[in-house]
Design an enzyme around this catalytic site. Structure first.
Site, PDB file in Angstrom:
ATOM      1  N   GLY A  28       0.827  -1.198   0.000  1.00  0.00           N
ATOM      2  CA  GLY A  28       0.000   0.000   0.000  1.00  0.00           C
ATOM      3  C   GLY A  28       0.857   1.241   0.000  1.00  0.00           C
ATOM      4  O   GLY A  28       2.082   1.191   0.093  1.00  0.00           O
ATOM      5  N   GLY A  64       0.723   5.534   1.334  1.00  0.00           N
ATOM      6  CA  GLY A  64       0.039   6.600   2.048  1.00  0.00           C
ATOM      7  C   GLY A  64       0.760   7.918   1.897  1.00  0.00           C
ATOM      8  O   GLY A  64       1.703   8.058   1.104  1.00  0.00           O
ATOM      9  N   GLY A  65       0.326   8.894   2.676  1.00  0.00           N
ATOM     10  CA  GLY A  65       0.856  10.240   2.547  1.00  0.00           C
ATOM     11  C   GLY A  65       2.317  10.359   2.918  1.00  0.00           C
ATOM     12  O   GLY A  65       3.026  11.240   2.443  1.00  0.00           O
ATOM     13  N   GLY A 123       4.593   7.636   2.765  1.00  0.00           N
ATOM     14  CA  GLY A 123       5.444   6.630   2.163  1.00  0.00           C
ATOM     15  C   GLY A 123       4.697   5.382   1.763  1.00  0.00           C
ATOM     16  O   GLY A 123       3.477   5.334   1.791  1.00  0.00           O
ATOM     17  N   VAL A 170       4.493   0.895   1.803  1.00  0.00           N
ATOM     18  CA  VAL A 170       4.693  -0.275   2.656  1.00  0.00           C
ATOM     19  C   VAL A 170       4.884  -1.491   1.770  1.00  0.00           C
ATOM     20  O   VAL A 170       4.146  -1.689   0.795  1.00  0.00           O
ATOM     21  CB  VAL A 170       3.499  -0.493   3.606  1.00  0.00           C
ATOM     22  CG1 VAL A 170       3.752  -1.691   4.514  1.00  0.00           C
ATOM     23  CG2 VAL A 170       3.269   0.752   4.431  1.00  0.00           C
ATOM     24  N   ASP A 211      -4.342  10.302  14.620  1.00  0.00           N
ATOM     25  CA  ASP A 211      -4.650   9.910  13.233  1.00  0.00           C
ATOM     26  C   ASP A 211      -5.271   8.516  13.208  1.00  0.00           C
ATOM     27  O   ASP A 211      -4.927   7.674  12.371  1.00  0.00           O
ATOM     28  CB  ASP A 211      -3.392   9.946  12.368  1.00  0.00           C
ATOM     29  CG  ASP A 211      -3.733   9.930  10.870  1.00  0.00           C
ATOM     30  OD1 ASP A 211      -4.826  10.418  10.512  1.00  0.00           O
ATOM     31  OD2 ASP A 211      -2.921   9.425  10.079  1.00  0.00           O
TER      32      ASP A 211
END
Length: 817
Positions: A511, A513-514, A516, A518, A627
């Site tokens: 995946g 995200g904002g 980095g 994974v 978050d």
């Protein structure tokens, strides 16, 4: 035999003395040789229902008539729910109800003639007639067994605990039959009952309206009167049954079939002193049976709703359709030729057509193959259902599709309509040329990017002087319970991470995200890991990296993700976690919710609550996550939730209650109002995020998006609207196939609404939330309107990355207006 017993009863009445009248005091039992007449009544033990005679002055009879019936005692406006002699009224006031010597109950007129009787043979001694608190009149033997009940002989009303049955083998069905007129209880033209797992209204012998189980299951009513009503369709052996029950506080609730043919679910509202209808069918344009003719579909999403012909079909009579006369329906543009090359057009969220045939198939592929092998088969559906033990069934249709309806606002089924292969060719021709061009372009771009990155990396990389170790030497055993400091988290060699992830191959990417990406990694010994590679371009990367290592290294709980190691190499910042095979919660809830039973969802909710309680109260540091969202909740191989991504987390002092920040970071939709607008964060900020997650897990819907509520901004407002209207159970994800306890669902919805209240002081602590979720019975305060649920009173400037997935982090910047 029945006629003989009836004749014997008449002889008995002619030869015995008149029955003894019931004593004046109200009772719920009528014993042998007792009778009620005139204004005498039986009253159920709790005083809810009355059995007695009432008068009707119907024009159809042209005179005053008397009927034996059951009605509500405490409702001032007499509401009759059952009539014994509905088609055989008596005209004299001397008529009475008695229990005869052979233990039947009978209505007898002044001439000693039977007007109505239970008419059973072989009833044992000691049997009495009893009016139950449910409104059911029964003949109860001395051993407590009921040999006859009025619930098996309904008139126009369905009460809680009453079942309408349909026997698949014999074809016998119980039906509720409407009154002829408002003041005439005799049998009218309309009737309703179950056929398989459908509820059907008939007008005489013709189908008038048809509704599937998915349109009524879980239907809720009236938070105003404190009532939650759950509708259920079930199957035992060859018998299907339709029933409903009440959850929580009770107020009179009934289903009634009106003389007009409308089926209404009504609740008595004490404040208004009237019955209030909360659900009525038919009531919409598309509700009329077979409105659009054979193979025509009624489109409820059109403005206004209208009839359409689906792809591959055209109006049979175009002139009539232009005048909105749709009865002729649609016909195929190209007739089927019984070819195994035929394809299927998927029609989403359709009320499945009438006249289906059930096929015993285990998988959807088996269902499809069965249809394609039969020349007469025109469509199939592999549908979820509550009436089969395996939770699904295969339905196929022959010939025209009758009573087809499409409504994207209702969780209906997917219908697959058979078409000749040529009907799909015109849509696929452009793709034949487009796909190769796109593939070649993607290959060239990918190859160029790969070699460019390799060249830059080889120039910039230098050996770090810090002491490192290879991944194979990292202790992957369970470290829960240890006091683990930052220095004890091993620093891992970059080359070792590269090797485990295939040089961060896209094939191993889990995946993005904002902050980095994974990747999945695999060590030589077979152990799997998750590698979070922080983005080089992120301005906050260094801060989040150090913050996450410091925090997770010191936090050890079964519902928190475990950090195994970390790595820095030039501008590379890498975190190494335990691998979660079931990925993040958002992947499951929003894409594969059918895999989540209610038990699993409840376990996930309670696990997140336990993890958050540990952060707020039981860890060595009071941590505010800031978050919390479904994409930051990971699931291990046993579906246990683990909170991840502590890059934005903050540590509080023991006596500190809130903090403030100038830069608002997090994910819109999960942020509390005080944090999004004023930058104030506290434990209650996390509680707000937890409440949003609870509603998402229950509903299977994202917190942002379109919801069928006029003023609603998001899922929060939609859930609140359903709660206010007493329809909270409609929030439950319809993908849940197995049984669930409605009170558990309602409690979780109420907890979620309490957590998202606008004022932080009104939100519960996680300590209170966990105690509520683990308690079988505990009083809960009523929720108030949530924050960020109605109207757009916040100006948002969001610089969002794509929705983050596993281990991902997304960031939004907001400014108060």
């Amino acid at each position: 035999m029945c006629g003989l017993s009836f004749f014997i009863l008449i002889l008995l009445l002619c030869t015995i003395s008149p029955p003894k009248l019931l004593a004046t005091g109200a009772r719920d039992v009528l014993a042998p040789a007792q009778a009620i007449t005139g204004n005498q009544t039986l009253v159920s033990a709790g005083g809810t229902f009355v059995l007695g005679f009432f008068d009707s002055r119907s024009e159809s009879f042209g005179r005053k008539n008397r009927f034996l019936g059951i009605w509500y005692k405490k409702i001032p406006k007499r509401t009759v729910v059952w009539v014994a002699n509905r088609d055989h009224p008596v005209t004299d006031s001397a008529a009475f109800l008695t229990m005869t010597e052979d233990k039947n109950i009978a209505v007898v007129d002044s001439n000693r003639s039977f007007v109505w009787s239970s008419d059973l043979a072989g009833i044992a001694n000691g049997t009495v007639a009893m009016l139950l608190e449910s409104g059911n009149l029964v003949l109860r033997q001395g051993n407590g067994q009921d040999v006859w009940q009025s619930f098996d002989h309904p008139t126009d009303t369905i009460l809680p605990e009453m079942k309408l049955r349909y026997n698949e083998k014999t074809g016998l069905a119980q039906r509720v039959i409407a009154w002829r007129e408002v003041d005439d209880p005799s049998s009218g033209d309309f009737s309703v009952g179950p056929i398989y797992d459908q509820i059907v209204i008939w007008r005489r012998s013709e189908t008038y309206f048809r509704i599937s189980q998915k349109s009524v299951l879980g239907l809720q009513v009236s938070s105003t009167s404190g009532v939650q009503c759950v509708v259920w369709v079930s199957r035992v052996g060859d018998e299907f049954s339709f029933s409903f029950f009440i959850v929580g506080r009770t107020a009179p609730v009934r289903w009634a079939l009106e003389a007009s043919g409308e089926l209404k679910m009504m609740v008595w509202v004490e404040a208004w002193s009237e019955w209030h209808p909360f659900w009525i069918r038919p009531s919409r344009f598309c509700d009329a049976y077979n409105l659009c003719g054979p193979s025509g579909a009624c489109d409820c999403n059109a403005k206004p709703p209208t009839c359409i012909c689906l792809h591959g079909f055209v109006p049979k009579n175009q002139t009539e359709w232009e005048t909105r006369t749709f009865s002729s329906g649609c016909v195929r543009r190209v007739q089927l030729q019984c070819s195994k090359n035929d394809k299927f057009l998927p029609v989403k969220r359709a009320k499945l057509p009438d006249r289906s045939r059930m096929i015993d198939k285990k998988t959807e592929l088996d269902c499809r193959d069965d249809c394609i092998s039969k020349c007469q088969c025109t469509a199939y559906a592999y549908t979820s259902t509550s009436v089969h033990s395996d939770g699904s069934m295969c339905l196929i249709w022959y010939g025209d599709l009758i009573d087809l309806e499409i409504d994207h606002n209702i969780y209906w089924e997917n219908l697959n309509i058979r078409l000749v292969a040529s009907e799909f060719d015109e849509n696929q021709k452009p793709m034949k040329f487009l796909l190769p061009v796109v593939a070649i372009g993607a290959l060239l771009v990918g190859a160029g990017s790969y070699f460019l990155v390799k060249r830059l990396r080889s120039r910039a990389r230098k050996r770090t002087p810090m002491k490192t170790m290879i991944l194979e030497d990292v202790d992957l055993s369970d470290t829960f319970g240890r006091d683990k400091g930052f220095s004890e988290v091993p620093l891992v060699e970059f080359n070792s991470v590269q090797c485990a992830t295939g040089d961060f191959s896209d094939a191993n990417k889990l995946g993005e995200g904002g902050f980095g990406s994974v990747y999945k990694g695999k060590l030589g010994n077979g152990h799997e890991i998750a590698v979070k590679r922080l983005s080089r371009g992120s301005k906050q990367g260094h801060h989040e990296f150090a913050n996450e290592v410091r925090l997770i290294a010191r936090l050890q709980h079964k519902n928190l993700v475990r950090l195994l190691g970390w790595c820095t190499d030039q501008d590379e910042k890498i975190l190494i976690y335990e691998y979660m095979p079931n990925k993040s919660l958002d992947k499951l809830v929003f894409a594969r919710s059918v895999e989540l039973s209610w038990e699993k969802r409840l376990t996930i909710i309670m696990g997140i609550a336990d993890g958050l309680l540990y952060l707020h109260h039981h860890s060595r540091m009071r941590v505010i996550h800031r978050d919390l969202k479904t994409s930051n909740i990971l699931l291990d191989n046993e579906m246990n939730p683990k909170i991840s991504d502590f890059g934005l987390a903050r540590i509080f002092e023991i006596n500190q209650t809130e903090g403030n920040t100038r830069k608002i970071v997090g994910t819109f939709g999960y942020m509390s109002p005080e944090y999004a607008i004023d930058g104030v964060f506290s434990e209650k900020s996390d509680v707000f995020s937890f409440g949003v997650i609870v509603l998402e897990v229950i509903s299977g819907k994202r917190c942002t998006g379109y919801y069928p509520c006029r003023e609603s901004l998001n899922l929060l407002g939609y859930a609140w609207q359903l709660w206010k209207e007493g329809r909270a159970m409609e929030l439950l994800d319809r993908a849940i196939k197995r049984s669930f306890q409605a009170d558990e669902v309602l409690k979780c919805i109420q907890v979620g609404l309490l957590c998202i209240e606008e004022n932080p002081a009104d939100r519960p602590t996680m300590n209170f939330v966990v105690s509520i979720l683990t308690s079988e019975s505990c009083a809960l305060p009523l929720p108030k309107q949530p924050g960020f649920s109605f109207g757009r009173n916040l100006r948002v400037r969001a610089d969002r990355s794509p929705r983050s997935s596993i281990y991902g982090l997304s960031e939004s910047t907001l400014e108060g207006r």
